[in-house]
Design a protein around this motif. Structure first.
Motif, PDB file in Angstrom:
ATOM      1  N   GLY A 798       0.843  -1.181   0.000  1.00 44.86           N
ATOM      2  CA  GLY A 798       0.000   0.000   0.000  1.00 44.86           C
ATOM      3  C   GLY A 798       0.874   1.224   0.000  1.00 44.86           C
ATOM      4  N   ARG A 799       0.249   2.398   0.076  1.00 47.89           N
ATOM      5  CA  ARG A 799       1.001   3.653   0.097  1.00 47.89           C
ATOM      6  C   ARG A 799       0.513   4.514   1.252  1.00 47.89           C
ATOM      7  N   VAL A 800       1.466   5.125   1.919  1.00 47.70           N
ATOM      8  CA  VAL A 800       1.135   6.050   2.987  1.00 47.70           C
ATOM      9  C   VAL A 800       1.663   7.430   2.627  1.00 47.70           C
ATOM     10  N   VAL A 801       1.063   8.435   3.257  1.00 46.96           N
ATOM     11  CA  VAL A 801       1.555   9.803   3.117  1.00 46.96           C
ATOM     12  C   VAL A 801       1.731  10.356   4.520  1.00 46.96           C
ATOM     13  N   CYS A 802       2.934  10.828   4.812  1.00 48.67           N
ATOM     14  CA  CYS A 802       3.280  11.288   6.150  1.00 48.67           C
ATOM     15  C   CYS A 802       3.071  12.797   6.255  1.00 48.67           C
ATOM     16  N   CYS A 803       2.287  13.215   7.225  1.00 47.11           N
ATOM     17  CA  CYS A 803       1.917  14.616   7.384  1.00 47.11           C
ATOM     18  C   CYS A 803       2.304  15.095   8.777  1.00 47.11           C
ATOM     19  N   THR A 804       2.391  16.386   8.907  1.00 51.09           N
ATOM     20  CA  THR A 804       2.491  16.993  10.226  1.00 51.09           C
ATOM     21  C   THR A 804       1.165  17.680  10.530  1.00 51.09           C
ATOM     22  N   VAL A 805       0.969  18.039  11.790  1.00 49.61           N
ATOM     23  CA  VAL A 805      -0.277  18.685  12.215  1.00 49.61           C
ATOM     24  C   VAL A 805       0.043  20.105  12.672  1.00 49.61           C
ATOM     25  N   ALA A 806      -0.564  21.093  12.003  1.00 50.93           N
ATOM     26  CA  ALA A 806      -0.347  22.487  12.363  1.00 50.93           C
ATOM     27  C   ALA A 806      -1.055  22.820  13.675  1.00 50.93           C
ATOM     28  N   SER A 807      -0.763  23.997  14.216  1.00 51.01           N
ATOM     29  CA  SER A 807      -1.345  24.406  15.498  1.00 51.01           C
ATOM     30  C   SER A 807      -2.859  24.495  15.446  1.00 51.01           C
ATOM     31  N   ASP A 808      -3.396  24.754  14.240  1.00 56.05           N
ATOM     32  CA  ASP A 808      -4.857  24.834  14.104  1.00 56.05           C
ATOM     33  C   ASP A 808      -5.484  23.486  13.767  1.00 56.05           C
ATOM     34  N   GLN A 810      -4.707  21.599  11.188  1.00 51.76           N
ATOM     35  CA  GLN A 810      -4.667  21.302   9.761  1.00 51.76           C
ATOM     36  C   GLN A 810      -3.491  20.388   9.442  1.00 51.76           C
ATOM     37  N   LEU A 811      -3.732  19.378   8.578  1.00 50.34           N
ATOM     38  CA  LEU A 811      -2.660  18.478   8.146  1.00 50.34           C
ATOM     39  C   LEU A 811      -1.805  19.170   7.101  1.00 50.34           C
ATOM     40  N   MET A 812      -0.477  19.003   7.217  1.00 49.47           N
ATOM     41  CA  MET A 812       0.456  19.708   6.342  1.00 49.47           C
ATOM     42  C   MET A 812       1.416  18.720   5.674  1.00 49.47           C
ATOM     43  N   LEU A 813       1.795  19.045   4.432  1.00 50.52           N
ATOM     44  CA  LEU A 813       2.893  18.379   3.738  1.00 50.52           C
ATOM     45  C   LEU A 813       3.992  19.420   3.587  1.00 50.52           C
ATOM     46  N   GLY A 814       4.999  19.363   4.434  1.00 50.44           N
ATOM     47  CA  GLY A 814       5.988  20.422   4.455  1.00 50.44           C
ATOM     48  C   GLY A 814       5.315  21.719   4.885  1.00 50.44           C
ATOM     49  N   ASP A 815       5.457  22.754   4.044  1.00 48.14           N
ATOM     50  CA  ASP A 815       4.822  24.033   4.365  1.00 48.14           C
ATOM     51  C   ASP A 815       3.511  24.236   3.620  1.00 48.14           C
TER      52      ASP A 815
END
Length: 909
Positions: A798-808, A810-815
């Motif tokens: 399968g495929r995954v996409v790794c995200c970060t979580v902003a302070s609000d 919202q899911l982010m990919l880099g900036d």
């Protein structure tokens, strides 16, 4: 009763998104005109020959027949359940009886209705393959699947399918059919329609239909003026205008004739041919003249097989009237690399329409193929491919295509639109690189494909450095069986060399090759308590000269996790080591578990370091730790290659990356001069015997690892003579005969052969029948069982996409925010833009399917992704912290630019 040739223009064929409804008869005549234009301006001479042969007639008659049939494909849109989909248009139909029946698709209705019509025109009726039945089936299959033939439906179409409607519905269908027949020249019925002829004819009808169904084309036709009346004269004028307009439509789509500049090998490439290349360029022309066949090239790694194949493919394509190629490779990465080589070749050698497509699931992320901000329209100013050819299922229609072999194998899987893929293949030469790299399931599908191509006289080129003789023979036999030469003997290959087989030829040609000596060293490495081999002590010993004197090395591991761990250990060792005042070696890691864009970045950096054109870019000291991703088609050169134990064919492929280019010999350190060296790390238990790590049998059969270990132990003085010893080693390890004491059959051998036989059986179940054995065209279509199979059996990933979580939150990919809001497309249906999908897909990472069990709510993709064909199957991993860690289910993962996705942080080691 209507005038016999008075068509009701209120019957619409296209409506959605248009300023006005497009009359059904106009769409049918447009489709007929498209077939004529495709025949005249796109189909290669060899493909026209195959089509005419499949219809048992000459090319002029075949052209007329196919145009007529294309003009019938949507005739059962003259049916209440279709017409009422446009409520306003339906309200304008007068004197049509109400039809109270279960709605049916118009393609299936055509399959039911057309048999009687064609029978009345003199088409033979009899057993299932009769022309009337075959043509009705193939036209009913224009949406990509065929329905089974039913005698009751054929005898009484209106009674068996009440949704067709009687009265004026039937009258108009008869009138439309008569008009199309008249305006396409009243072609005489064919005497036969073979299974291959029916499949190709359906593919051509689908292609014509797709071309003239484009909104831009329909709007232009509306703007130019639609017929005022449905009489024959007005409709003939519409057909005449369509015939004038469609050739431009083909040019805009990138569909045209390809030709090569004349010349020999030295015109194709800016260097003189070596022994292999010279042998093919001198001997092949006399074999291929008017006699398409299969060429199998077996020669060592680094012998220029790609250039030999491109030259041979040009000769074979020109001789058979099928210029162009599809070059199939084992992986997306190897396909991306081949694209650059084919692009350079076409720029120098091709005239005319030279569309080039890259075909695999992530092709549109390739920057060389699909640059950011591109606008691709008419095939001019050297674009690789038009926007139209980049659409789903169309890429094989380009004159030149490069991609994973799956793209070709899907032509013989019982799946939707496989006949369109077959049409694309039959017009060109099939080149299959790295033939040894495919398992028994894929080999089984390949044998079916070769049977079809043999029957259709399509040239084929197969390439391998390490193919077992028995496998090569079976592939050649499959091609000959398709060509009707089942009893013809396949000659033995004298390695290095090539064979050419066709209905009139069976030739084996040995060639001269650069003689080299490969020194193979084996180092026992203990199995650590965690189940992984303890490689570091052996690697420190092997790589110590590199730290002192410089040089370039590859260390190849069998699994991603082991490559990551090995990289960390070597990285820390290099940092701590004394380098006698030299700059410490550069060290990099390359495997499949990086984000797509990061993997491409690393790959190109490594080609810049270790490729034949690296020049001053080659580092004075460097180590690349990698997995199998570098063993095929990546043109890299190292002073020494260190590898985990692997099946002998793959070890030799890996060894082919050792001192590959003579031009670099002068730059090698003293410890590596005149020494082509492969070091094999053999996992050993406490007693020093072979101990295969737990993960390895999921990658390679245990029997092949054991047999390779035994073969290496028996090497005289640890030396492999290249090319002389390669074939013997490969056949020794892959031997399928266990008849004597020198080749005993152990339990793991039985397991391997049983697995291969099972995979071959699955391939037979998933594939369409071989040519000449298709009674009912529905045998070419899928069912619930085979629809779950792909070209790679058990491809559990399968495929995954790794995200970060902003302070609000919202899911982010880099900036950049993760695209979760649909954009574009209008109020009724909204779609993600190409840039949005590109952003996500360029950050995806493949993972084993076993990682995707027990997922949590945090791993769920945004709901808006559910309807996107690219994004719907993705899984999200929310990363946080300085070390970018997150959970996939209950599995802890870390992501870094250095390691990729791992089960431990980059600081471990």
């Amino acid at each position: 009763m209507d005038d016999p040739l008075d068509v009701d223009l209120a019957l619409w064929g296209k409506s959605r998104g248009l300023p006005t409804r497009y009359p059904l008869i106009c769409h049918l005549l447009d489709s007929a005109a498209a077939v004529e234009a495709l025949w005249d301006h796109y189909l290669s001479p060899g493909l026209r020959t195959s089509l005419a042969g499949g219809l048992g007639t000459d090319e002029l008659h075949a052209r007329s027949l196919l145009a007529y049939w294309a003009g019938l494909h949507d005739i059962c849109k003259c049916m209440s359940c279709f017409q009422e989909q446009d409520k306003i248009g339906f309200s304008q139909l007068a004197d049509y009886p109400e039809v109270n029946a279960t709605p049916k698709g118009h393609a299936f209705a055509a399959h039911v209705w057309l048999g009687q019509l064609l029978s009345a025109l003199g088409y033979k009726v009899g057993r299932t393959p009769s022309p009337a039945i075959r043509v009705a089936q193939l036209l009913g299959g224009h949406h990509g699947t065929f329905s089974p033939f039913n005698h009751h439906e054929f005898r009484d179409p209106l009674g068996s399918l009440p949704a067709l409607g009687e009265g004026r519905w039937e009258e108009q269908r008869q009138i439309i059919a008569a008009v199309v027949h008249e305006l396409t020249g009243r072609p005489e019925p064919p005497q036969e329609v073979s299974d291959a002829g029916g499949a190709l004819a359906c593919g051509l009808v689908i292609l014509a239909d797709w071309l003239v169904s484009q909104d831009d084309f329909l709007r232009k036709r509306i703007d130019a003026g639609l017929p005022e009346r449905g009489d024959a004269d007005c409709l003939e004028r519409h057909l005449t205008r369509s015939r004038s307009a469609v050739p431009q439509l083909l040019r805009e789509a990138g569909l045209g004739r390809l030709t090569f500049k004349p010349g020999g090998f030295s015109d194709d490439f800016p260097f003189q041919p070596n022994g292999l290349q010279r042998s093919i360029s001198e001997s092949l022309p006399g074999l291929v003249d008017g006699d398409p066949g299969l060429l199998l090239i077996m020669a060592p790694m680094g012998e220029g097989k790609t250039e030999a194949a491109l030259h041979a493919g040009r000769l074979m394509g020109e001789a058979s009237g099928r210029p162009g190629y599809f070059i199939g490779l084992p992986t997306m990465a190897t396909s991306d690399q081949m694209l650059r080589r084919v692009d350079g070749f076409r720029r120098d050698r091709i005239e005319g329409a030279d569309s080039l497509t890259l075909l695999h699931g992530m092709a549109w992320l390739n920057a060389a193929y699909s640059p950011e901000g591109e606008e691709i329209g008419v095939l001019t100013h050297d674009p690789m491919a038009t926007r139209w050819l980049r659409g789903s299922k169309r890429g094989l229609l380009a004159n030149l295509s490069v991609g994973t072999i799956d793209q070709a194998l899907m032509a013989v899987l019982r799946g939707r639109h496989n006949v369109l893929r077959m049409l694309g293949l039959v017009g060109k030469v099939l080149v299959v690189d790295e033939v040894h790299a495919y398992d028994s399931y894929m080999q089984g599908l390949l044998k079916t494909l070769l049977g079809w191509l043999g029957a259709l006289e399509v040239p084929v080129v197969l390439l391998s450095a390490t193919l077992p003789v028995a496998v090569g023979r079976r592939l050649a036999e499959a091609y000959l069986a398709g060509a009707g030469c089942r009893d013809q003997q396949v000659p033995e290959v004298t390695y290095p060399g090539w064979i050419y087989v066709s209905p009139r030829a069976a030739v084996s040609v040995p060639v001269d090759s650069r003689e080299r000596t490969l020194r193979v060293e084996t180092h026992d490495v203990p199995i650590a308590p965690d189940g992984h081999p303890g490689r570091l002590p052996a690697l420190r010993e092997i790589l110590a000269p590199l730290l002192r004197e410089g040089g370039c090395a590859a260390v190849i591991c069998n699994t991603v996790a082991e490559a990551q761990q090995t990289y960390l250990m070597l990285r820390d060792w290099v940092r701590r080591s004394e380098t006698a005042g030299r700059k410490p070696p550069e060290i990099r890691l390359l495997h499949s578990r990086f984000e797509a864009q990061r993997r491409e970045q690393i790959t190109q950096e490594m080609v810049g370091w270790f490729g034949k054109d690296a020049g001053d870019g080659r580092p004075p000291a460097a180590i690349l730790v990698a997995t199998q991703v570098i063993e095929q088609s990546l043109d890299l050169d190292f002073d020494v290659v260190v590898s985990d134990l692997a099946p002998i064919a793959l070890l030799l492929q890996r060894a082919g990356r050792c001192q590959r280019h003579p031009a670099l010999d002068g730059k090698r350190p003293a410890w590596a001069k005149d020494l082509m060296r492969l070091v094999v790390l053999t996992p050993a238990g406490q007693e020093g015997t072979l101990a295969i790590p737990r993960a390895w049998p999921y990658v390679y059969p245990r029997a092949l690892l054991r047999r390779t270990h035994d073969a290496l132990a028996g090497l005289p003085d640890g030396v492999v003579a290249i090319p002389g010893a390669i074939q013997g080693l490969v056949d020794q390890v892959y031997d399928e005969n266990f008849d004597d004491e020198t080749s005993p059959c152990l339990s793991d051998d039985v397991a391997r052969l049983a697995d291969e036989q099972a995979k071959d059986l699955y391939a037979q179940m998933a594939a369409i029948p071989t040519p000449g054995r298709v009674g009912d065209l529905s045998q070419l279509s899928g069912d619930d069982f085979v629809s779950e199979l792909s070209t790679r059996l058990g491809a559990d990933s399968g495929r995954v996409v790794c995200c970060t979580v902003a302070s609000d939150g919202q899911l982010m990919l880099g900036d950049k925010p993760l695209p979760v809001v649909e954009a574009g497309g209008g109020a009724a249906k909204k779609w993600f833009t190409k840039d949005q999908v590109r952003l996500v897909m360029s950050n995806t990472i493949p993972v084993p399917g076993t990682w995707l069990s027990g997922l949590s709510a945090d791993n769920a993709a945004p709901p808006a992704w559910a309807d996107s064909p690219h994004l719907s199957d993705l899984v999200v991993v929310r990363m946080s912290g300085d070390q970018m860690s997150g959970l996939l289910g209950d599995r802890s993962l870390w992501l870094s630019a250095e390691l990729g996705l791992s089960e431990f942080p980059a600081t471990a080691g």
